[in-house]
Each structure stands twice: as C-alpha cells, then as structure tokens.
Design a protein around this motif. Structure first.
Motif, short mmCIF file in Angstrom:
data_model
loop_
_atom_site.label_atom_id
_atom_site.label_comp_id
_atom_site.label_asym_id
_atom_site.label_seq_id
_atom_site.Cartn_x
_atom_site.Cartn_y
_atom_site.Cartn_z
N GLN A 55 0.84 -1.19 0.00
CA GLN A 55 0.00 0.00 0.00
C GLN A 55 0.88 1.25 0.00
N VAL A 56 0.44 2.24 -0.75
CA VAL A 56 1.18 3.50 -0.80
C VAL A 56 0.61 4.42 0.26
N SER A 57 1.44 4.86 1.19
CA SER A 57 0.90 5.71 2.25
C SER A 57 1.22 7.18 2.05
N GLY A 58 2.11 7.50 1.13
CA GLY A 58 2.42 8.91 0.89
C GLY A 58 2.91 9.08 -0.53
N LEU A 59 2.44 10.13 -1.18
CA LEU A 59 2.88 10.37 -2.55
C LEU A 59 2.92 11.86 -2.79
N GLN A 60 4.06 12.35 -3.30
CA GLN A 60 4.15 13.76 -3.68
C GLN A 60 4.88 13.81 -5.00
N ALA A 61 4.23 14.37 -5.99
CA ALA A 61 4.86 14.48 -7.30
C ALA A 61 4.75 15.90 -7.78
N ASP A 62 5.86 16.50 -8.18
CA ASP A 62 5.85 17.88 -8.66
C ASP A 62 6.43 17.93 -10.04
N GLY A 63 6.07 18.94 -10.78
CA GLY A 63 6.68 19.14 -12.08
C GLY A 63 5.89 18.47 -13.18
N GLU A 64 5.95 19.07 -14.35
CA GLU A 64 5.15 18.57 -15.47
C GLU A 64 5.92 17.46 -16.16
N MET A 65 5.44 16.25 -15.99
CA MET A 65 6.13 15.13 -16.64
C MET A 65 5.26 14.59 -17.76
N ARG A 66 5.86 13.80 -18.59
CA ARG A 66 5.09 13.24 -19.71
C ARG A 66 4.06 12.27 -19.17
N GLU A 67 3.11 11.91 -20.08
CA GLU A 67 2.00 11.02 -19.69
C GLU A 67 2.43 9.75 -19.02
N ASP A 68 3.33 9.03 -19.68
CA ASP A 68 3.70 7.72 -19.16
C ASP A 68 4.78 7.84 -18.09
#
Lengths: 291, 271, 295
Positions: free
Chosen positions: B221-234
């Motif tokens: 299970q993923v308990s934390g996720l932070q993603a920043d910045g414009e990345m491609r679709e895949d």
C-alpha cells in the motif's frame, strides 16, 4: 479541515451509493456541484475573483508590486500565495485554529503553480536583476463546505485572467541610474496568459470507488484522497496524497487517470465563461456579495 | 514570516557566497562515470537504532552524505480535546532541518517548508501505525536532518518507522520512503542535492519532475505520494513503479538493523 | 461527467399573485422598535420594558394572544417544547446520560433511564448498563426522540420510551431552519413515493427507506446495514433536493408540501433540481398547488 460527525449507518449508505454511482444529492461520481464565478469584485486589487461551489465560497485578490527578483533567477518575476481561513467560515477556525489549514493550503499552492510552463514568469520581468513584478495572491475562505482546493484553483485562474498589471517603462538618466515610469493611461496594462495554468481536482476514495467534488459528509467516509493538478492540455503538474489512510498503487493510477480526464474537461467551460464575462464589459450585472 | 530576535543574524543585505559560485560547480556530475552508481541505484544506506538513550525509540540513518536522526517519545496521555481521541491515538510529527544542514544557512524557526515536510511525514506514517491500540494517547516523532544531501523526506520516513519499531509501537508494517528525479529522459533514483535541484535553466526543459513515495512493502500500500513538475503522460506511473522497486530494495537493510537492535536489547539466554 | 459553471445572477424573491395580502397583515419589528405604549399588556418573550414602553428585543413578527404580546424571531435556534419530536446526534457519552445535539442553544440530554433497553426489557438500570452505554449509542449516532421536559436553563430532556423512537439506521439527514417545520399531529410519515420521512421540530429532517413489513420494531437498536436498492435511493435523493429547494424558498414543510414538490420535480433529473431556475419553477408550482388546495 472542518468536518462533520456522521454515524456508521450513514457511512454505509453513502458508500453503497457511491458504488452504484448515485450520490446523496443525485450526482454521479464525476459530477461537480453548481458553480458561480464572478471576476472583478474588489476594486482595490489588480485582479480578483469569487467562486461559489455549493456552500463553499472562495475570494481571491491579486496585487502586483515591484521588487527585486530572486537571486538565482534574475530575469523572472514570481508569485506569493497566502491563504486565510477566517472564523467566518466555521467556528473551528477561530483564533489560530485556521492557521494550520491555511499554511497547508498555501504550501500546496506553491507546489502546484511552481512549474515554469504554467505561467510565463519572464513576462513579469521589468529590468533583469533589478526590478520585476511580484504577484501577491491572497485567498480568503468565506465559507467552507468541502472541496476547498478545487474552488481555490478555479478562483485563482479566474483572478489571474482578470489581472491587469500597469505597463512600466525604465528610463536611464545621465549617471546611469534607472527610473521607473508608470504609464498615464489606466487602461494601458499587461494581461497575463492563463492558457496553461493548471486546475486542481481532488478525488476522494470512498469504498472502492473515488468521487470528485466531495461534500463534507463524503469526506468523513473516505480514508484517503488524491490531489491532482491538471493543465488544459491534460498534463499533470502535481500529485499529492492527502488524508490518514493508504492507497493501492493501482488505485493511484486509476485516480490519476480520472483526475486527468475531469481536469481537462474543466478548463474549456471556464475559459468560455471568463471570455463571456469580459465581453459583457459594462453591461455585466454586478452581483458581488449579495446573492 | 516570524523574526528571530534571540539569535544574531547577519545584516539584511548579506548574501550567501553560494550565489556567486560559477554555474559549473552547481550542476550535477553525470552518473555514467566509472564507479559511479547507475540511474536506478539507491545509495548505500547505513543505519542504527537506539542511539538516543532518553527517547523511547530512536534511529540514525546515513545515505550518501544525507544524515538524519529520529527520536520517538510516547505514547503519552493527552488532555481530552475532541471525541476522536476516545477511539484512537494521535501521531504528532516534527520535521526540522538544522541550520547548517544545507548549503545556504537556514533559520532556526520553522519555516513553511518544514511545516509542509512535517505534514507530509505525518500523512505517510499514519496508515502504518496501529493508532486504535493507543486510545487517548499521543505519540511524538521528531526528525532532525543534520546534513541535507538530497531525498530528505524519503529517508526521514524510513528513519521514523525504524525509530517507531525501536520504541515498540505497534505497526501494521514498516514504512519505507524512496524518491526520484525525472530529468529529461533520465530517471534518477535517490538523487543527491545537486541532482535534485538541477540547474535553474532546466526548469524550461521538457519532462522535469520530482516524485517522493512512501510504501508499506508487505501490504503493498502506498501511504504517501508527492509528485511535482510537469512530466510526460507515461513518465508518472513509471516513476511511481520505480520508487516502489527502490523501496523493496531497501527493505532487507532496514530489517537487519532493527533485528540487530532487538538482539542487543534482549536479555542474555539463561543457562 | 458534468460541469455547470455560470455567472452569478441576482435572485429575485418569487411571489404568487394571491399571497400578497398575507404580507400586509404581519407586524414586523427590529430590535429597539416600540411595539406599543399601552400599559395594559403583559410582556412575553422577545420584548423588554423601557420607560413604560414595550420594546422589541429581537427581529421578528409580533404575536398577540389576548393580553400577551411576544415577538417571535423568524430565524432562531430551536426552542423546545414538551411533546416535540426531534432528531438529534449524540455528541458525548457521559456517566448516566448522553448529550445530544439538537440545533438548540444548549445540548439536550438523554438520560439512561429514559431509553428502552434492547429487547424491550423493563428493569432497573444496573452499574453494568452504565459501563456498556457505548454499545447502545456512540458519538455520532443519530436518534429520534421526544422532548420529555425542559430544564430551567433551557436544555431539553429527551426520551425514547416508545417503540417508534430510537437509533436511526441508513438514510439521509437534511438540516433546515426550525421555524420551517409545521407542527402537526404526527411527524413520522410514510410517503407514497416509496420513502419515509421524520420531520423533526428542531429542523433536522430524516429520510430513510421504508422498512419492510417483516421488520419488527425492536426499540430501534438494531440497524440494518443491508444494501438499499437503487430505486429507493433515487427517491431519497430526489426528496432531499426537494427539501433543500423548499427550505431555500422558505416554504413551510409538512407531508403535503413535500409530496407536491416531489411530484412537480419528476420532470427534471435529480441533480438538476438544485439549479436556481429549476428550484424556482418547482417551488412556484408547489406553492400554486398548495394555494389551490386551501382555497
């Protein structure tokens, strides 16, 4: 965030409803509540907007000031965000109660709007290394009824569209000192290109499915939510998991896909509405805070 | 911003000498040199539990030059404030960066970035701890970063879960953190501070982003996720999967360290 | 996926042709308005004596019953009276009682001796019952109860000593202003459209699927967590939106008005009922029907 207490039986009812794609107020899992957007509500600001979504009421005011640019990026301007949760919204925000929530919201906004590709920060530069425009974006929560992030991002986008920054000229005198001259014409101003600014979509996981634009009761049933910032072209600029529960990696991928789809479809009607608002000009019926 | 009146700070116009360094020293050296680690390799991790004797549980973690220390206090009783505390306990996380930890001297008073990191740490740790076993109690987790060489949030999550295990707090599973930097086409796992920042021009290039993930490895299970910045679709799903693999790679090391600490604390076998 | 965005418009108050005469007869006052200088009247709630003059202390409508003058505020917290049916939420579990939130000035009180024990037993409450109070009612649970008495400070004492009161199961709660709920003989209605409603006098309205015939009334401590069929859910959602539409237009709520509103809303989709123009239309049709029925 302000929350309501609900009983176990109500939770079960809501979760079964979401499973069958019929929420308590008749919406589907991907439907938004009725929204009302108005720009140019506060005359003292350079740009402002007010968004009403259900009972959530958000007011954004933008003021532009001239300052020194940041040392490591001398040819760009920047944005500063501040979110104020006043006790008007709910009694829980009295005193310093709303401060924590305000800081959390401001920090998320910094992350979402940080990308250079969303707003052309170079256009905010007046004189590289010495003067640039800083946009202070102040968000006021007037009423809180769930789904604050979405309402805030729509309001910020509308306010940025409405922002008029006065045009300045930099004059050099004999000793090499620089003087700034503001143009005399109040209508001669710089408008920002808001084509690529993202909108935030919050998806709450209720049971095995996820819902968009959750009310406070639905939020009380969900353990975790995912915040996705989507640009009009469908690119994702920020993903954050919120809440005290955990998510399956597959759920995360599913929710990101839904977020992309919903977010992309949010921009077109918004821009259309803002263009219509602008074209009405003086004939627009000013409602302000009376509705 | 609150002003620190107790400590002597330099004059307002003072600037860090870091700003005057030529840009070549500020950009990261590539990872393709001989002996250097590959794009998908995490840095070797050194970790020990039970360093702070006063705390209920503590741990120290080193990954490359990143040094993090974490201590856990509690569970302690809290005065009853609202009804939710009747059924479950509360976790309070405090994330601090020492002023000398980064290249540029930081302030002692908690800035908004530290509060943001504290909140992210809290959100990542909460799903892993069995809070319903500690009603009306409060568990405090204090993380201090002594040297910041990249991926502090990810390693802080790992360090905090080791400290909680050392303190004997009941948990569903260990929480491990891994971070990743997407730089154009290169996918750098566990970036150090230069790779994380990149050069300021890279903000205008395609496919730039940062992903930090917290995972419960046995439950998946993923308990934390932070993603920043414009990345491609895949790029985003691929980055999440890579981080999950990175966490699994780190699991044996963390497990070993905790077992070693437990063995040290266990009484000698009776003859 | 539907998104509805629009520019805000000033909402006009809709009024029907025949109802204008009603507004003329009301005597509306604001705090500080002198109601009368005649000393022959007795002072009721919402007024105070100022220099031999009877002055209003709240904003509302003046009510005169023979020699008693009082001012009834139009938007107020719920002031309970003995015999009212209310719907409330448990906020606290204390030593021998529960604290219930009922949208009034003070939290109401539900004593352990005023509830029915599960199974319908009639016995003295023991110390063990005190310890297992949480098993019956927890924080966050909804109950329907009747007001037994009013304490001197205005707090209400509730009881659930009849089989029709007790813990509420699956359903939807709608909160409106207490002054919109009409006082009637019975507040429990099984609407013919397929759902049931409890119109609490305190402004909390509870919508729930009509229980089947085979369900015994067990004093309300057994809550069924079975799946409610989709058709029932649609009826309940539609009723909820209708209640909110009626409340927004300040229409008095009772079973007939709710039913008329439901019937006139069948033309629209459930989620469209809350749009301003749809709300106006539905409420206008409902008001017209109610007037025709009275006249």
């Amino acid at each position: 965030m302000a929350s309501v207490q609900i009983s176990e039986a109500e939770k079960v009812y809501i979760m079964h409803g979401v499973r069958d794609d019929l929420r308590v107020d008749g919406r589907g899992c991907e439907d938004y509540r009725h929204m009302e957007i108005e720009t140019d509500v506060v005359s003292n600001t350079d740009g402002s907007a007010k968004v009403r979504m259900g009972h959530t009421d958000v007011l954004v005011g933008i003021k532009a000031e001239l300052r020194r640019p940041r040392p490591n990026v001398p040819d760009e301007g920047y944005l500063e965000f501040f979110v104020d949760c006043s006790a008007n919204a709910t009694p829980e925000f009295e005193g310093r109660g709303g401060e924590e929530l305000g800081v959390e919201l401001s920090n998320t906004l910094y992350k979402v709007f940080n990308s250079h590709r969303s707003l052309d920060l170079r256009s905010l530069c007046v004189c590289p290394g010495e003067h640039c425009w800083v946009l202070y974006v102040d968000v006021l929560l007037l009423q809180c009824d769930g789904n604050l992030f979405d309402a805030m991002s729509i309001a910020i986008k509308a306010a940025l569209f409405n922002t008029r920054i006065p045009k300045v000229r930099v004059l050099e005198d004999e000793e090499g000192g620089k003087e700034i001259e503001l143009s005399d014409d109040p209508y001669d101003c710089l408008r920002l290109r808001v084509d690529n600014i993202p909108c935030i979509v919050t998806l709450c996981k209720v049971g095995h499915r996820h819902v968009v634009d959750a009310t406070l009761q639905e939020k009380a049933c969900s353990a975790a939510s995912l915040l996705v910032a989507v640009t009009p072209r469908g690119a994702v600029t920020c993903v954050r998991k919120l809440g005290a529960g955990s998510l399956d990696p597959d759920s995360i991928f599913e929710m990101t896909e839904t977020g992309k789809r919903v977010g992309k479809a949010l921009h077109a009607p918004l821009m259309e509405l803002l263009q219509k608002d602008e074209s009405l000009g003086k004939k627009r019926q000013k409602v302000g805070f009376l509705a | 911003m609150p002003v620190d009146t107790k400590r002597v700070r330099g004059p307002e116009e003072s600037q860090s000498p870091v700003l005057f360094l030529p840009p070549s020293t500020q950009s990261p050296a590539g990872r393709s040199g001989q002996g250097a680690r590959g794009n998908a390799d995490i840095r070797p991790v050194f970790t020990r539990c039970g360093l702070v004797s006063q705390a209920k549980g503590s741990s120290y973690l080193e990954a490359g030059n990143t040094k993090i220390i974490c201590s856990v206090y509690g569970p302690r009783e809290i005065e009853r404030k609202d009804e939710t505390d009747m059924k479950s306990g509360r976790l309070v996380c405090d994330f601090r960066l020492a002023p000398f930890s980064c290249r540029k001297r930081g302030a002692w008073i908690q800035g908004s970035e530290e509060r943001d990191l504290s909140l992210a740490l809290l959100e990542s740790m909460q799903p892993g701890v069995c809070l319903h076993r500690y009603p009306r109690s409060q568990i405090e987790v204090n993380v201090m970063v002594l040297e910041n060489d990249g991926s502090i949030l990810a390693h802080a999550v790992t360090c905090a879960s080791m400290a909680l295990a050392d303190a004997g707090i009941e948990m569903y599973d260990l929480v491990l953190g891994c971070s990743l930097r997407q730089d154009g086409d290169a996918c750098l796992v566990d970036p150090d501070v230069l790779e994380e920042k990149g050069s300021w021009q890279s903000g205008y290039e395609e496919n730039q982003g940062r992903v930090t993930l917290a995972l419960l490895p046995n439950l998946g299970q993923v308990s934390g996720l932070q993603a920043d910045g414009e990345m491609r679709e895949d790029a985003l799903p691929a980055a999440v999967r890579t981080c999950i693999d990175g966490c699994h790679k780190m699991y044996p090391v963390v497990q070993q360290a905790i077992l070693r600490a437990v063995k040290k604390k266990a009484p000698p076998p009776e003859k | 996926m539907a998104v509805d965005m629009r520019l805000p418009t000033v909402r006009k108050q809709i009024s029907l042709a025949g109802s204008n005469s009603n507004a003329d007869g009301k005597h509306l006052v604001v705090p500080g308005d002198v109601i009368t200088s005649d000393t022959g009247f007795m002072r009721g709630h919402g007024t105070y004596m100022d220099d031999e003059k009877l002055t209003a202390s709240v904003a509302g409508e003046v009510e005169r019953v023979n020699k008693l003058i009082c001012v009834r505020p139009l938007k107020t917290r719920y002031n309970g009276e003995v015999g009212d049916v209310i719907v409330g939420r448990i906020t606290e579990v204390q030593q021998k009682r529960w604290k219930v939130e009922t949208n009034s000035r003070l939290d109401s009180v539900l004593l352990l001796s005023s509830v029915n024990l599960p199974g319908g037993e009639l016995r003295r409450r023991s110390a063990e019952d005190e310890l297992t109070m949480r098993d019956y009612l927890q924080e966050g649970d909804l109950i329907s109860a009747e007001v037994q008495s009013v304490f001197s400070d205005g707090a209400l004492s509730l009881h659930t000593r009849s089989l029709k009161y007790g813990k509420l199961g699956q359903g939807v709660l709608v909160q409106v202003s207490p002054s919109l709920v009409k006082r009637q003989k019975t507040h429990f209605h099984n609407l013919p459209c397929g759902a049931s409603i409890i119109l609490g006098n305190n402004g909390f309205l509870w919508l729930y699927p009509t229980p089947g015939q085979q369900d015994e009334e067990e004093g309300g401590y057994y809550t069924s967590l079975e799946l409610v069929p989709l058709s029932d859910r649609e009826v309940i959602s539609r009723l909820r939106n209708c209640l909110l539409a009626l409340a927004a237009h300040k229409v008095l709520l009772y079973d007939t008005s709710v039913l008329y509103c439901y019937e006139s809303s069948l033309l629209y989709q459930i989620k469209d009922i809350l749009k301003p123009e749809t709300m106006d239309e539905i409420v206008m049709v409902t008001r017209q029907r109610l007037l025709d029925q009275e006249g």
